[in-house]
Enzyme design. Structure first.
Site, PDB file in Angstrom:
ATOM      1  N   HIS A   1       0.809  -1.136   0.077  1.00 37.15           N
ATOM      2  CA  HIS A   1      -0.130  -0.124   0.043  1.00 37.15           C
ATOM      3  C   HIS A   1       0.921   1.167  -0.052  1.00 37.15           C
ATOM      4  O   HIS A   1       1.968   1.194   0.684  1.00 37.15           O
ATOM      5  CB  HIS A   1      -0.864   0.104   1.359  1.00 37.15           C
ATOM      6  CG  HIS A   1      -1.794  -1.011   1.206  1.00 37.15           C
ATOM      7  ND1 HIS A   1      -2.949  -1.133   0.119  1.00 37.15           N
ATOM      8  CD2 HIS A   1      -2.321  -2.095   2.055  1.00 37.15           C
ATOM      9  CE1 HIS A   1      -3.576  -1.984   0.369  1.00 37.15           C
ATOM     10  NE2 HIS A   1      -3.492  -2.755   1.460  1.00 37.15           N
TER      11      HIS A   1
ATOM     12  N   CYS B   1       0.026   2.334  -5.155  1.00 34.34           N
ATOM     13  CA  CYS B   1      -1.040   3.220  -5.665  1.00 34.34           C
ATOM     14  C   CYS B   1      -0.325   4.662  -5.358  1.00 34.34           C
ATOM     15  O   CYS B   1       0.433   4.875  -4.427  1.00 34.34           O
ATOM     16  CB  CYS B   1      -2.340   3.181  -4.762  1.00 34.34           C
ATOM     17  SG  CYS B   1      -3.379   1.784  -5.424  1.00 34.34           S
TER      18      CYS B   1
END
Length: 841
Positions: free
Chosen positions: A411, A460
């Protein structure tokens, strides 16, 4: 010395205790011929007799499998039956008893001792020059025994005794020896015995006073600097009885056919450039030589005049032996002084969606980068403090001219042009103080004067709407930076949805191009083109490349160590700490069983332990060994320990290279290990004579120290300040609390100082920067990045059914705005920090 009179008495008992699988091939072949052709007293009847013995019970399915052998060319049902019996521990003595019960005298005759039998075979040995060599061959027969020793095909004069003694042994005595034994008209040759003689005094400058038979490493390979076309010769020497086995490795991978003590590669090319070491093993021990660099530089010639072309040797003569002239004459070839890669894959998040692809991605990139001569540290599931300490260790390996590569999968998010990697223990929601800023790491790498800085970020890049802080990271202007983002700005990165283990989209295409001998930006351009043709992610994920690289630097560039050899050696030793596997070992238990304990590394912080039964007593019907009692630091699930297949315990990537027929245990998160790893090996077994089936237990305690990454103590919360200070830099003056209104936190945002726990702050342990950043965030009420409601509205629901959003995602936010800091920012920060005081809440 062996008493020959006792050998005659021993011959019959040795014959009975011999396992069927150890019978000589001529004996077995003759026995099978007799049993195959006998009808009433053949292999079928033998199988019926054995099936009534609970020790080696033969089932009807086994018998059917034996009968099918007649359909095969030269197939033998008797041979199949004997193999099954041998696998279950049947000895020659048991077989004799069965054949007596069968009443087949001809078959029984096949097992009788021959007229001449060698009981003690000469053993291969490696020893030092000047020591005493003794080879022994003892036989029994029906008449007088005569011996004659040979070296290769030549008889050794006056060597007619069972023991061949050469004292002292010289280098010329190395070779292969064999003994011919005669008894009346019968004769037989012993097995060949290799003798390896090492002259350590000239190779290593040290001597050994005695040789006790155990494995001792006495000759280490040496650093080699060669040119294309020359011959590479690496030597490793060890003394032991029997002679040790050798396996050379290059960049962590075994070299095909590299199984001799001396590794010779004629006509080396630049692909032979790398790090070499040798694995030395005996029947019970294993050790590694030191790891050395082999540098292969191109051979060149330059035009001195219009009428003469000189070779490299001539060039040195012309230049007065100046190496500078030689090096400056290779303008097209670029070098790295070393190559170092840190690979982090976070997948088991405590407060956020878990991922699958990072484990596979890190594993495959590790293997590829090692082929490119990178020193690779690969780590899974790191907390914030562990990530910071891992970056510190990574920075220790960097120095001038080194190619440094950081790969991260997990993440992440991007705010104002700065990328943040999210640790597995990040709270929900999280903010920048909980994460690592990639640009801050780049700043530290630039201080090391690295030759190439590569960042491959598989995460991301959505805005974190809960984090309004900005980072003032002042980077130098250097033409050696390459960023490969798995996705575009304000977009998500994906991993393929699958029930098994697959790559993320980025690595799916990157691994096909990584070994290309092209400029790194060209490689990434081709990866981007490949990704653009992937229908599943069109319009959702596209590779973005940012580069300031002005030279044609490639991951395939050779390594040419700098003049500071001592510095490189220190860095190599530091890296080797994180890859130090425990030696395999054999454990002997009081019951007579022997267990082999082996180890393998799946990642730098994941250790695999496997146990294997080497031998067990004949009367033991069941025997199994398992490991237990591990440190609570590792949080090992007992249900996933001691499994019969690697996959059952979570070993999916390494399973094909592990030995079979073992029990496997996977220990992850070794970085959390605070003390030496001590565990228990438990052996349980039952005996045929026991009335009940309750097993008996024996235990042994094993201490393997701190394996792999555990030696670096990454678990320490605040070991150094380098990465901590830079990754937690305070807000710029225009965004600090004294320049902006204070926003009251919502009811779900409680004011606190983030220390990685919920304890009260310890002012003495906090750096000023850490203290400052946390106070600012508390005053602003920016308690984190993404709350639960945010995940409910994330972009994951807009993906195709075949995809999952594999990284952090958020709603679109404001555009990134670069922030420039003036020369006086450090002074402003210092004044502000000194004005702060802590008050109890």
């Amino acid at each position: 010395m062996v008493n020959l009179s006792s050998c005659f008495a021993m011959s019959e008992s040795l014959e009975r205790s011999t396992r069927i699988s150890q019978l000589k091939e001529p004996q077995v072949k003759k026995l099978c011929e007799v049993l195959d052709k006998s009808s009433g007293r053949g292999w079928r009847k033998l199988g019926e007799i054995v099936s009534n013995d609970r020790r080696f019970k033969v089932s009807s399915d086994d018998m059917e499998m034996c009968s099918l052998k007649v359909l095969e060319l030269e197939g033998s049902p008797s041979l199949m039956l004997l193999r099954l019996m041998g696998e279950r521990g049947c000895t020659a003595g048991h077989l004799m008893d069965y054949l007596k019960a069968l009443g087949n005298a001809e078959a029984l005759q096949c097992l009788k001792p021959p007229a001449l039998q060698i009981l003690i075979q000469p053993q291969p040995v490696a020893l030092l020059c000047g020591h005493n060599l003794r080879l022994s061959c003892h036989a029994v027969g029906k008449s007088l025994i005569q011996y004659q020793w040979f070296k290769a095909k030549e008889e050794i004069p006056n060597s007619v005794s069972p023991d061949l003694v050469i004292s002292p042994v010289q280098l010329k005595d190395a070779g292969f020896y064999i003994c011919r034994v005669n008894s009346g008209d019968a004769f037989e040759f012993s097995q060949w015995a290799q003798v390896d003689v090492l002259n350590v005094a000239t190779s290593c400058g040290q001597t050994y006073q005695s040789l006790d038979g155990r494995l001792k490493l006495v000759i280490q390979p040496q650093f080699q600097r060669l040119h294309v076309g020359e011959t590479l010769q690496l030597e490793c020497g060890a003394v032991a009885r029997p002679i040790p086995r050798f396996q050379w490795h290059k960049n962590g991978a075994p070299i095909p056919n590299g199984t001799k003590r001396k590794l010779v590669i004629p006509h080396v090319m630049q692909e032979h450039h790398g790090r070499y070491r040798c694995e030395i093993s005996s029947s019970t021990e294993r050790m590694w030589s030191s790891e050395v660099d082999v540098v292969v530089a191109p051979r060149i010639s330059i035009q001195v005049s219009g009428a003469m072309e000189c070779s490299e040797d001539d060039l040195y003569t012309i230049g007065g032996g100046s190496e500078e002239l030689f090096l400056n004459s290779i303008p097209d070839q670029l070098y790295a002084t070393d190559k170092v890669a840190l690979l982090i894959g976070n997948l088991s998040y405590q407060n956020h969606p878990q991922l699958k692809a990072p484990m596979v991605d890190v594993y495959e990139l590790t293997n590829l980068l090692r082929q490119l001569n990178f020193k690779v540290v690969s780590l899974l599931d790191l907390t914030e403090s562990e990530m910071r300490n891992a970056v510190d260790e990574f920075l220790l390996l960097l120095h001038k001219g080194v190619y440094g590569l950081l790969y991260y999968a997990g993440h992440g998010y991007e705010n104002y042009g700065n990328s943040f990697m999210v640790p597995v223990d990040a709270p929900n929601p999280y903010h920048s103080a909980n994460c690592l800023c990639v640009q801050s790491i780049l700043q530290l790498m630039q201080e090391k004067e690295t030759g190439l800085n590569i960042f491959l970020l598989d995460m991301c890049r959505k805005r974190n709407i809960h984090d309004d802080s900005t980072r003032n990271v002042v980077l130098r202007v250097t033409a050696n930076i390459v960023f490969g983002y798995a996705t575009c700005q304000d977009a998500e990165a994906f991993e393929l949805s699958s029930s098994g283990f697959t790559n993320g989209v980025f690595v799916k295409f990157l691994k096909k191009r990584l070994l290309d001998n092209e400029k790194i930006t060209v490689v990434l351009d081709r990866v981007a083109e490949d990704m653009g043709q992937f229908d599943a992610t069109k319009g959702k994920q596209a590779l973005e490349i940012r580069s300031s690289l002005s030279e044609r630097r490639a991951l395939t560039d050779p390594i040419l160590p700098s003049d500071s050899a001592d510095l490189a050696h220190v860095h190599s030793r530091q890296w080797a700490k994180a890859h130090d596997l425990p030696e395999s070992m054999c454990l002997d238990f009081d019951c007579g069983a022997q267990i082999k304990l082996g180890f393998a590394a799946e990642f730098s912080n994941v250790l695999v332990i496997y146990t294997h039964i080497v031998k067990k007593p004949e009367d033991m019907s069941f025997c199994q060994a398992h490991v237990t009692d591990f440190s609570q630091d590792l949080d090992v699930d007992p249900k996933e320990m001691n499994r019969e297949t690697p996959e059952e315990t979570g070993i999916y990537l390494l399973s094909s290279s592990l030995p079979q027929h073992c029990l496997y245990t996977r220990l992850s998160s070794l970085q959390k290990l605070r003390e030496e790893l001590v565990f228990t090996v438990c052996l349980q077994g039952t005996f045929a004579a026991m009335d009940d089936d309750h097993p008996i237990h024996w235990t042994k305690s094993v201490n393997i120290g701190k394996p792999l990454i555990a030696r670096l103590d990454l678990h320490r919360v605040m070991r150094r300040n380098s990465c901590l200070q830079t990754c937690l830099m305070p807000h710029s003056p225009c965004h600090s609390p004294c320049h902006s209104p204070c926003h009251s936190p919502g009811p779900e945002h409680r004011l606190h100082l983030h220390l990685g726990s919920q304890q009260a702050p310890d002012c003495n342990r906090l750096s000023p920067q850490h203290l400052y950043a946390d106070i600012c965030e508390s005053l602003q009420g920016a308690a984190g990045g993404c709350g639960d409601s945010f995940y409910n509205n994330a972009g994951r629901g807009h993906c195709e059914p075949a995809l999952e959003s594999g990284r952090f995602s958020s709603s679109p936010g404001q555009l990134s705005t670069p922030i420039e800091a003036g020369d006086d920012i450090n002074e402003v920060q210092t004044v502000f920090i000194n004005s702060l005081q802590l008050h109890p809440q």
